[in-house]
Structure formats: structure tokens, C-alpha cells
Design a protein around this motif. Structure first.
Motif, PDB file in Angstrom:
ATOM      1  N   GLU A 213      41.447  23.380  31.961  1.00 48.87           N
ATOM      2  CA  GLU A 213      40.925  24.741  31.869  1.00 48.87           C
ATOM      3  C   GLU A 213      40.838  25.373  33.248  1.00 48.87           C
ATOM      4  OE1 GLU A 213      37.264  24.792  29.490  1.00 48.87           O
ATOM      5  OE2 GLU A 213      38.555  25.782  27.999  1.00 48.87           O
ATOM      6  N   ALA A 214      40.486  24.558  34.250  1.00 49.67           N
ATOM      7  CA  ALA A 214      40.449  25.082  35.614  1.00 49.67           C
ATOM      8  C   ALA A 214      41.838  25.489  36.080  1.00 49.67           C
ATOM      9  CB  ALA A 214      39.852  24.030  36.556  1.00 49.67           C
ATOM     10  N   ASP A 215      42.857  24.732  35.646  1.00 56.86           N
ATOM     11  CA  ASP A 215      44.235  25.122  35.968  1.00 56.86           C
ATOM     12  C   ASP A 215      44.550  26.505  35.393  1.00 56.86           C
ATOM     13  OD1 ASP A 215      45.361  23.183  37.581  1.00 56.86           O
ATOM     14  OD2 ASP A 215      45.846  21.861  35.906  1.00 56.86           O
ATOM     15  N   LEU A 216      44.129  26.721  34.148  1.00 62.21           N
ATOM     16  CA  LEU A 216      44.372  28.024  33.517  1.00 62.21           C
ATOM     17  C   LEU A 216      43.609  29.122  34.256  1.00 62.21           C
ATOM     18  CD1 LEU A 216      45.504  29.817  31.312  1.00 62.21           C
ATOM     19  CD2 LEU A 216      43.613  29.078  29.817  1.00 62.21           C
ATOM     20  N   GLN A 217      42.363  28.849  34.640  1.00 62.95           N
ATOM     21  CA  GLN A 217      41.588  29.826  35.397  1.00 62.95           C
ATOM     22  C   GLN A 217      42.284  30.179  36.708  1.00 62.95           C
ATOM     23  OE1 GLN A 217      37.727  27.534  35.163  1.00 62.95           O
ATOM     24  NE2 GLN A 217      36.915  29.593  34.909  1.00 62.95           N
ATOM     25  N   THR A 218      42.868  29.146  37.348  1.00 63.36           N
ATOM     26  CA  THR A 218      43.571  29.381  38.611  1.00 63.36           C
ATOM     27  C   THR A 218      44.746  30.332  38.421  1.00 63.36           C
ATOM     28  OG1 THR A 218      42.944  27.209  39.470  1.00 63.36           O
ATOM     29  CG2 THR A 218      44.841  28.271  40.478  1.00 63.36           C
ATOM     30  N   GLU A 219      45.545  30.089  37.379  1.00 66.45           N
ATOM     31  CA  GLU A 219      46.715  30.937  37.149  1.00 66.45           C
ATOM     32  C   GLU A 219      46.309  32.367  36.786  1.00 66.45           C
ATOM     33  OE1 GLU A 219      49.547  30.014  38.036  1.00 66.45           O
ATOM     34  OE2 GLU A 219      49.007  27.921  38.348  1.00 66.45           O
ATOM     35  N   ILE A 220      45.202  32.502  36.044  1.00 64.38           N
ATOM     36  CA  ILE A 220      44.707  33.846  35.720  1.00 64.38           C
ATOM     37  C   ILE A 220      44.216  34.542  36.985  1.00 64.38           C
ATOM     38  CG2 ILE A 220      42.875  35.096  34.516  1.00 64.38           C
ATOM     39  CD1 ILE A 220      43.150  33.092  32.231  1.00 64.38           C
ATOM     40  N   ALA A 221      43.541  33.774  37.861  1.00 60.83           N
ATOM     41  CA  ALA A 221      43.037  34.350  39.111  1.00 60.83           C
ATOM     42  C   ALA A 221      44.162  34.801  40.022  1.00 60.83           C
ATOM     43  CB  ALA A 221      42.153  33.331  39.824  1.00 60.83           C
ATOM     44  N   LYS A 222      45.322  34.168  39.882  1.00 62.75           N
ATOM     45  CA  LYS A 222      46.459  34.543  40.735  1.00 62.75           C
ATOM     46  C   LYS A 222      47.010  35.921  40.391  1.00 62.75           C
ATOM     47  CE  LYS A 222      48.097  29.908  41.948  1.00 62.75           C
ATOM     48  NZ  LYS A 222      49.197  28.906  41.815  1.00 62.75           N
ATOM     49  N   GLN A 223      46.530  36.524  39.295  1.00 58.37           N
ATOM     50  CA  GLN A 223      46.903  37.904  39.012  1.00 58.37           C
ATOM     51  C   GLN A 223      46.323  38.845  40.067  1.00 58.37           C
ATOM     52  OE1 GLN A 223      47.121  38.682  34.358  1.00 58.37           O
ATOM     53  NE2 GLN A 223      45.218  37.654  34.882  1.00 58.37           N
ATOM     54  N   TYR A 224      45.277  38.356  40.725  1.00 64.22           N
ATOM     55  CA  TYR A 224      44.624  39.152  41.759  1.00 64.22           C
ATOM     56  C   TYR A 224      45.067  38.597  43.112  1.00 64.22           C
ATOM     57  CZ  TYR A 224      41.918  40.232  37.643  1.00 64.22           C
ATOM     58  OH  TYR A 224      41.558  40.597  36.372  1.00 64.22           O
ATOM     59  N   PRO A 225      45.857  39.343  43.848  1.00 69.04           N
ATOM     60  CA  PRO A 225      46.474  38.805  45.060  1.00 69.04           C
ATOM     61  C   PRO A 225      45.459  38.507  46.151  1.00 69.04           C
ATOM     62  CG  PRO A 225      46.845  41.164  44.919  1.00 69.04           C
ATOM     63  CD  PRO A 225      46.212  40.760  43.625  1.00 69.04           C
ATOM     64  N   ASP A 226      45.772  37.482  46.949  1.00 63.36           N
ATOM     65  CA  ASP A 226      44.979  37.180  48.130  1.00 63.36           C
ATOM     66  C   ASP A 226      45.278  38.213  49.212  1.00 63.36           C
ATOM     67  OD1 ASP A 226      44.005  34.968  46.843  1.00 63.36           O
ATOM     68  OD2 ASP A 226      45.478  33.596  47.729  1.00 63.36           O
ATOM     69  N   LEU A 227      44.285  38.464  50.023  1.00 67.56           N
ATOM     70  CA  LEU A 227      44.447  39.390  51.143  1.00 67.56           C
ATOM     71  C   LEU A 227      44.891  38.639  52.387  1.00 67.56           C
ATOM     72  CD1 LEU A 227      41.281  41.659  50.746  1.00 67.56           C
ATOM     73  CD2 LEU A 227      43.625  42.185  50.069  1.00 67.56           C
ATOM     74  N   ARG A 228      45.594  39.335  53.246  1.00 75.48           N
ATOM     75  CA  ARG A 228      45.966  38.784  54.540  1.00 75.48           C
ATOM     76  C   ARG A 228      45.667  39.845  55.594  1.00 75.48           C
ATOM     77  NH1 ARG A 228      48.778  34.139  54.670  1.00 75.48           N
ATOM     78  NH2 ARG A 228      49.551  33.339  52.676  1.00 75.48           N
TER      79      ARG A 228
END
Length: 451
Positions: A285-300
Motif C-alpha cells: 500500500e505504501a508503494d501505491l501511495q508513493t506512485e500516487i504522490a509522484k503525481q505531485y512533482p518535487d521542487l528543485r
């Protein structure tokens, strides 16, 4: 600055494996080992006194196996690797320093042509990705801990099964030797009758065949005893010569000292593999949460500095990945993996329920067999007492009396075999329920080592 950073780095230390040294260490293992005694003193002090132990019971041998067995050492190493992964997952991404040297080919005469500059790339994770990553590795570490406990159960299960085999083989050898003496006496009596013409070859021949078969059974029992000792050494994780001179005390327990009904309910929540399966599902489930979170890009963030012909120039860059595909492919894969993990857990739970029910039914059947075998043996034993009385008054002869003793000896072996089967069935029921035991709890110190 660079020297300071390099001085704080961890340096590689080679640790090459030497098969010859490993083999020598293995060959030197002994049940009188000082390290084993220290292990027992740490986890079960009562089992370390007196030393060397005059006799080894199941509890002491279980802890000895926990100390020596390499399969358990491997499971512990895998657990420690999973724990290390938690620390790695908690690390934040490092910033990147970029040197940006420049050169102005059109600079006026006397003006510096070099344009030194630098920038820093600072990644900032969003949408709780780091928290989710840590949660996943924590659950995988918990699953590894539970797999370690499961490996300990397997070690104890194999050890108990081998001890049952060894104990039964030793007792069977004694009973067959007693039976052989009686059978030889029967053959001698028939031989005397045959010599005197009072018995036919048809009467003598079956007795001789039975004697030969008994001698073969005796040799087979000796082989089983030797095999059991080899299997015991393997279960402990020591060479066979480490058992030389050791005495083993083991009672064939026919009924596990647990409440089967209550333990069945507990097993569906606390069995090591059940709990590990739940932890692995949460990790999926944490893997799924991670992939869903990747919809929101990291900032640089990229602050930069440039010295341009005597002028200091600062800038700030902000970068992010454009999630044009919304990470839908990876999310679908993670959802499928979560569904697979759930299906795997359901299959495991139904398998555990079937294992418990099968072990419980087999144990009941084995106990019934013991009851019948004991009743038959008791009847033959009572018959011997009556035959002995008849022998004294001359109602029967020595051959009839020895035949009655032979029947009792055969039934004694049958009782032993049924008791050994019942003890194995009780062990399988205990394995299916995984009722907590003192020996398993003694691994608590090892738990602390990996945390």
C-alpha cells in the motif's frame, strides 16, 4: 571544505571470505563450546548450569540450535539488512553544486575575460514521499523480523522431530533386542522338538523366518538411530562429532500443553507468517501511495552566482517535472501489486486454517491409535501373567509361554510406534498454532540487536 567532507566519509574495509577458515570453524564446534555457554547464560541462565551439561533436553538443544544454526543466522542477517534500509530511506536527497565557468570572447582590452560562476541544485520532496518511503521500509523490516521468528520455529520444529526419531529409534532398538531373545528361544524350543520328531519342518520354518526378519529389523533400527543422530547434528548446525559423548533426555509428549481452540484463534492474528504477510501488504500500500504522490512533482531550487567582469550576479531557478501523464502507468502497476499482495495473504490465511484443522484431526487420530495399541498391549501383558501361572501348574509348556511373551513384545513395539506418531502429530499441531514458547521468547535479545 572538500578535505573536511572526505575525512568524514566511511571507508571501505574488505572482508574476504575464506572457505578453509569457515570449514575449520565449523569442525571445531561443540556442545561444550564456551560461546554456547555464554549464549545460554544470556538467554536462559538456568540451562547453563552445570557446565558441561550432563544431559541435553529439548529446551537446551533449541537454544543451542538458535546459536549454531546457519539458516537462522541468514534470516537474522536479512532482518538486519531490512532494518538498515529504514535508515537509508530516511535520508534526504543531497544538494548538487555545479561549477559554471564562462569566457567572454568580446571583452574589451584590459577587462577580465573569465566569468566564474556556480549554482546549487536543492531537491525538495513533496506530498510526503519521504514519510511514505520510511513507512514502507519499516513494514518490510517488521516482515523480516517476523520471518526471522518463523525461521526460529522451523529450526525448533526440525529439532523436535529429529529428537522424536532418535528417542523412538533408541527405544525400538531395545525392544527389538528383547524380542530377538524371545524369538531365539522359540526357535531353539522348536528345533529341539524337530530333532526329537515332535515338530515338523513346516512348524520350524516360520519361526526361523521370523527370527531372520527380526534381525533385519534390528539392523534397520540401528541405521535409523544413526540417521537420527546425523539429522540432529544438521538441525543443530554442528558436525556429527560434536554429539560424541552427549546424552539426550526427551519424553514423547503425545498432547501439546496448549489450549487448541484458543490458540487457533490467536494463530490467525499472531502466527509469524500471518503477521509478516500483513506487514508486506501494508508495504505494498505504501508503494501505491508513493506512485500516487509522484503525481505531485518535487521542487528543485537552484540559487546561482556569477562574477561577470567585476559585477556579482545572483539568480534563483525553480524547477519541477511536468506530470503530463499523471503517472497513471506506475499507479496501475502498484494497484495490481497491492491486489496481488492481498490475494497472496488470503491464500496464506486459508492455507494456515487448513493446516491447523488437518494437524488437529491427525493428532486426534494418532491419539486414538495410541489408546488402541496400549489396550492391546495391556491385554497381552495380562495374558503373560495368566500363562506364567499355567506354566507353573503344568497346564502349558515353555513354548506356549514364550509365544505369549513374544506377542507382548510385538505389541510393545506397536505401542512405541503409535506413541512416536502421536508425538510427531502433536509437534505438527504445535507448529501450525505457533504457540509462544520460552525458547522463542529467549530470542528477544537478538531482536534488540537488530533494532
Amino acid at each position: 571544505m572538500s578535505l573536511l567532507v572526505l575525512s568524514a566519509c566511511t571507508h571501505f574495509e574488505p572482508r574476504p571470505l575464506q572457505p578453509e577458515a569457515i570449514a575449520e570453524q565449523y569442525d571445531s564446534l561443540s556442545l561444550n563450546d564456551a560461546e554456547l555457554r555464554a549464549f545460554l547464560q544470556a538467554h536462559a541462565p538456568k540451562l547453563a548450569e552445570p557446565w558441561p551439561r550432563p544431559s541435553w533436553d529439548l529446551s537446551a538443544l533449541t537454544l543451542a540450535a538458535f546459536h549454531f544454526n546457519t539458516d537462522l543466522q541468514l534470516a537474522r542477517a536479512q532482518w538486519e539488512t531490512a532494518v538498515a534500509a529504514v535508515a537509508a530511506a530516511a535520508m534526504r536527497p543531497n544538494p548538487v553544486v555545479n561549477l559554471i565557468p564562462g569566457y567572454n570572447v568580446d571583452a574589451q582590452s584590459g577587462t577580465p575575460r573569465g566569468i566564474p560562476g556556480m549554482s546549487v541544485d536543492i531537491p525538495i520532496e513533496t506530498a510526503g514521499k519521504r514519510r511514505i518511503r520510511i513507512s514502507k521500509t519499516e513494514h518490510l523490516a517488521e516482515a523480516a523480523r517476523l520471518n526471522f521468528i518463523g525461521a526460529a520455529w522451523q529450526v525448533r520444529s526440525e529439532l523436535r522431530s529429529v529428537l522424536i526419531e532418535l528417542t523412538a529409534a533408541q527405544r525400538r532398538l531395545t525392544l527389538l533386542q528383547e524380542q530377538l531373545v524371545i524369538q531365539q528361544r522359540v526357535v531353539d524350543l522348536l528345533q529341539q522338538r524337530f530333532t526329537l520328531g515332535a515338530a515338523s519342518a513346516a512348524e520350524l520354518s516360520p519361526a526361523r523366518v521370523a527370527l531372520t526378519r527380526l534381525q533385519v529389523d534390528l539392523a534397520e533400527s540401528e541405521r535409523q538411530q544413526n540417521d537420527a543422530r546425523n539429522n540432529l547434528a544438521r538441525a543443530l548446525g554442528v558436525p556429527l562429532h560434536a554429539l560424541a559423548g552427549a546424552s539426550f533426555a526427551f519424553v514423547l509428549d503425545l498432547v501439546p500443553v496448549i489450549d487448541v481452540a484458543q490458540s487457533r484463534r490467536q494463530a490467525l492474528h499472531y502466527r509469524a507468517d500471518i503477521a509478516a504477510g500483513l506487514a508486506e501488504y501494508v508495504a505494498s500500500e505504501a508503494d501505491l501511495q508513493t506512485e500516487i504522490a509522484k503525481q505531485y512533482p518535487d521542487l528543485r531550487l537552484g540559487p546561482a552566482y556569477q562574477w561577470d567582469q567585476g559585477e556579482s550576479k545572483w539568480s534563483l531557478g525553480i524547477g519541477l517535472e511536468l506530470p503530463l501523464n499523471r503517472n497513471q502507468g506506475a499507479i496501475a502497476q502498484a494497484e495490481a501489486q497491492r491486489a496481488e499482495s492481498a490475494a497472496r495473504f488470503r491464500a496464506l490465511e486459508t492455507s494456515v486454517i487448513a493446516q491447523i484443522d488437518r494437524a488437529s484431526a491427525a493428532h486426534r487420530v494418532a491419539i486414538d491409535q495410541v489408546t488402541r495399541a496400549r489396550a492391546l498391549h495391556e491385554a497381552t501383558e495380562n495374558g503373560i501373567a495368566r500363562q506364567e501361572t499355567r506354566l507353573r501348574v503344568g497346564d502349558i509348556d515353555q513354548l506356549e509361554y514364550q509365544t505369549a511373551k513374544l506377542e507382548a513384545a510385538v505389541s510393545a513395539v506397536a505401542v512405541l510406534d503409535s506413541e512416536a506418531q502421536a508425538a510427531q502429530a502433536a509437534g505438527k499441531l504445535e507448529d501450525a498454532l505457533q504457540q509462544p514458547l520460552a525458547e522463542i521468547d529467549a530470542l528477544g535479545a537478538l531482536h534488540g540487536r537488530a533494532k
